[in-house]
Design a protein around this motif. Structure first.
Motif, PDB file in Angstrom:
ATOM      1  N   GLY A  24       0.796  -1.229   0.000  1.00  0.00           N
ATOM      2  CA  GLY A  24       0.000   0.000   0.000  1.00  0.00           C
ATOM      3  C   GLY A  24       0.823   1.272   0.000  1.00  0.00           C
ATOM      4  N   TYR A  25       2.074   1.205   0.458  1.00  0.00           N
ATOM      5  CA  TYR A  25       2.918   2.409   0.461  1.00  0.00           C
ATOM      6  C   TYR A  25       3.225   2.848  -0.969  1.00  0.00           C
ATOM      7  CZ  TYR A  25       3.832   3.227   5.384  1.00  0.00           C
ATOM      8  OH  TYR A  25       3.697   3.582   6.701  1.00  0.00           O
ATOM      9  N   HIS A  26       3.371   4.151  -1.144  1.00  0.00           N
ATOM     10  CA  HIS A  26       3.600   4.699  -2.485  1.00  0.00           C
ATOM     11  C   HIS A  26       5.072   4.960  -2.732  1.00  0.00           C
ATOM     12  CE1 HIS A  26      -0.644   5.334  -1.712  1.00  0.00           C
ATOM     13  NE2 HIS A  26      -0.805   5.351  -3.025  1.00  0.00           N
ATOM     14  N   LEU A  27       5.488   4.761  -3.970  1.00  0.00           N
ATOM     15  CA  LEU A  27       6.860   5.059  -4.384  1.00  0.00           C
ATOM     16  C   LEU A  27       6.912   6.513  -4.819  1.00  0.00           C
ATOM     17  CD1 LEU A  27       7.482   1.793  -6.404  1.00  0.00           C
ATOM     18  CD2 LEU A  27       8.341   2.361  -4.117  1.00  0.00           C
ATOM     19  N   LEU A  28       7.918   7.203  -4.343  1.00  0.00           N
ATOM     20  CA  LEU A  28       8.004   8.645  -4.568  1.00  0.00           C
ATOM     21  C   LEU A  28       9.310   9.007  -5.247  1.00  0.00           C
ATOM     22  CD1 LEU A  28       6.966   9.775  -0.957  1.00  0.00           C
ATOM     23  CD2 LEU A  28       5.461   9.324  -2.899  1.00  0.00           C
ATOM     24  N   ASP A  29       9.337  10.171  -5.858  1.00  0.00           N
ATOM     25  CA  ASP A  29      10.573  10.778  -6.346  1.00  0.00           C
ATOM     26  C   ASP A  29      10.419  12.264  -6.029  1.00  0.00           C
ATOM     27  OD1 ASP A  29      12.970  11.259  -7.528  1.00  0.00           O
ATOM     28  OD2 ASP A  29      12.308  10.865  -9.592  1.00  0.00           O
ATOM     29  N   GLY A 125       8.531   7.072  10.795  1.00  0.00           N
ATOM     30  CA  GLY A 125       7.783   7.783   9.755  1.00  0.00           C
ATOM     31  C   GLY A 125       8.593   7.845   8.482  1.00  0.00           C
ATOM     32  N   ALA A 126       7.888   7.940   7.353  1.00  0.00           N
ATOM     33  CA  ALA A 126       8.550   7.864   6.049  1.00  0.00           C
ATOM     34  C   ALA A 126       9.500   9.042   5.814  1.00  0.00           C
ATOM     35  CB  ALA A 126       7.503   7.792   4.943  1.00  0.00           C
ATOM     36  N   ASP A 127       9.273  10.181   6.492  1.00  0.00           N
ATOM     37  CA  ASP A 127      10.086  11.377   6.235  1.00  0.00           C
ATOM     38  C   ASP A 127      11.244  11.544   7.218  1.00  0.00           C
ATOM     39  OD1 ASP A 127       8.828  12.288   3.972  1.00  0.00           O
ATOM     40  OD2 ASP A 127       7.400  13.538   5.060  1.00  0.00           O
TER      41      ASP A 127
HETATM   42  O1  C5P Z   1       5.130   7.065   7.370  1.00  0.00           O
HETATM   43  P1  C5P Z   1       4.160   8.165   7.660  1.00  0.00           P
HETATM   44  O2  C5P Z   1       3.458   7.949   8.981  1.00  0.00           O
HETATM   45  O3  C5P Z   1       4.747   9.508   7.534  1.00  0.00           O
HETATM   46  O4  C5P Z   1       3.058   8.069   6.537  1.00  0.00           O
HETATM   47  C1  C5P Z   1       1.694   8.326   6.772  1.00  0.00           C
HETATM   48  C2  C5P Z   1       0.830   7.555   5.789  1.00  0.00           C
HETATM   49  O5  C5P Z   1       1.010   8.062   4.470  1.00  0.00           O
HETATM   50  C3  C5P Z   1       1.158   6.083   5.681  1.00  0.00           C
HETATM   51  O6  C5P Z   1       0.473   5.331   6.644  1.00  0.00           O
HETATM   52  C4  C5P Z   1       0.671   5.759   4.270  1.00  0.00           C
HETATM   53  O7  C5P Z   1      -0.726   5.563   4.261  1.00  0.00           O
HETATM   54  C5  C5P Z   1       0.961   7.035   3.515  1.00  0.00           C
HETATM   55  N1  C5P Z   1       2.241   6.967   2.789  1.00  0.00           N
HETATM   56  C6  C5P Z   1       2.323   6.278   1.598  1.00  0.00           C
HETATM   57  N2  C5P Z   1       3.504   6.219   0.918  1.00  0.00           N
HETATM   58  C7  C5P Z   1       4.597   6.849   1.399  1.00  0.00           C
HETATM   59  C8  C5P Z   1       4.540   7.559   2.615  1.00  0.00           C
HETATM   60  C9  C5P Z   1       3.343   7.602   3.289  1.00  0.00           C
HETATM   61  O8  C5P Z   1       1.337   5.707   1.133  1.00  0.00           O
HETATM   62  N3  C5P Z   1       5.732   6.775   0.713  1.00  0.00           N
END
Ligand code: C5P
Length: 275
Positions: A24-29, A125-127
């Motif tokens: 479900g997590y998204h791939l980013l650039d 967290g992702a950031d």
């Molecule tokens: O990791 P963080 O708590 O910052 O992300 C919050 C939400 O944002 C995640 O639970 C997810 O649903 C979404 N997310 C995502 N793809 C990412 C980062 C965050 O889908 N690369």
């Protein structure tokens, strides 16, 4: 011993969503820079871990174990009393929670003298990874792949948030097309702010359209920022609702921020320099 760290606002100058993983997590650039505005974290060794949240944006911020600063400090054996001074809007696309967590980790390094980051930092967290880099960086994967970008000129900005909290998962869910083009392979070595802004303006934030659907007021913020004298471009940061306008000159950004704050006293508005 007491230690203080600055938790800079993270600005996504670009944010391309290039795919979605099976989990479900998204791939980013994304090209990320850091502002000279942010939160402040103060740590002091104590008998037990505790958290006090204060400052102009403290309302609604949990002062318990659910806060990322608490989770970051709890990765260490040393109990600390934490004071978090919130200046950034929460759930605002500026990575406030991640930046606070990263600042806590730096403060713990200061207090413990242990420079190896504990396990579990990315789970915060992702950031958090990019906030630990604390410099202009290209972020890929789901945020774990962080490459510093050298030689980026200082940019000046006006940041504006209309006071709506955005749910990052909801914004991602409202994005229809998950497979979008990445940024160009190479980020150029810009000769100055003018060429950097020119390049950035040709990229995107793929979360801007879905965020606008959920919170149409973001359209008003983008229009107001674009109309500011000296503004070269305007875009949303992260999953919103904070948007930025870019300027080549700090004086112009300061004057524009004053005008915008007068016109919209209910918005959070500030000038900032990005590095
Ligand atoms: O990791 P963080 O708590 O910052 O992300 C919050 C939400 O944002 C995640 O639970 C997810 O649903 C979404 N997310 C995502 N793809 C990412 C980062 C965050 O889908 N690369």
């Amino acid at each position: 011993m007491m230690t203080k760290t600055f938790a800079a606002a993270k600005i996504n100058l670009t944010l391309h969503v290039t795919g979605q993983r099976p989990d479900g997590y998204h791939l980013l650039d994304s090209l990320v820079m850091f502002a000279d505005v942010g939160d402040r974290v103060r740590l002091e060794p104590a008998d037990a871990i505790s958290l006090e949240v204060k400052g102009p944006m403290a309302a609604g911020v949990p002062a318990d174990a659910s806060n990322l600063v608490w989770k970051a400090a709890a990765l260490y054996d040393l109990p600390v009393a934490i004071t978090l001074e919130k200046h950034l809007p929460t759930a605002g696309g500026l990575g406030g929670g991640s930046s606070d967590a990263a600042a806590t980790l730096f403060a713990m390094v200061d207090l413990t003298g242990n420079t190896t980051m504990p396990e579990g930092t990315t789970g915060l967290g992702a950031d958090v990874r990019v906030c630990l880099a604390r410099q202009a960086a290209r972020m890929r994967g789901i945020g774990e792949d962080v490459q510093p970008v050298e030689g980026v000129p200082e940019l000046h900005a006006v940041l504006a948030n209309p006071g709506v909290a955005m749910s990052t998962p909801e914004v991602f869910a409202a994005l229809d097309e998950k497979q979008n083009d990445p940024m160009p392979k190479r980020i150029p070595r810009w000769r100055g702010a003018w060429s950097a802004i020119d390049w950035i303006s040709k990229q995107r934030n793929d979360l801007q359209a879905p965020a606008l659907k959920l919170a149409p007021v973001i359209g008003d913020v983008l229009a107001a920022l674009s109309a500011l004298p000296g503004a070269r471009m305007a875009r949303m940061s992260g999953s919103g609702a904070t948007c930025f306008a870019l300027f080549e000159d700090r004086g112009e950004a300061d004057a524009a921020a004053d005008d915008l704050a007068d016109a919209h006293p209910d918005w959070w508005v500030t000038a900032a320099t990005l590095r």
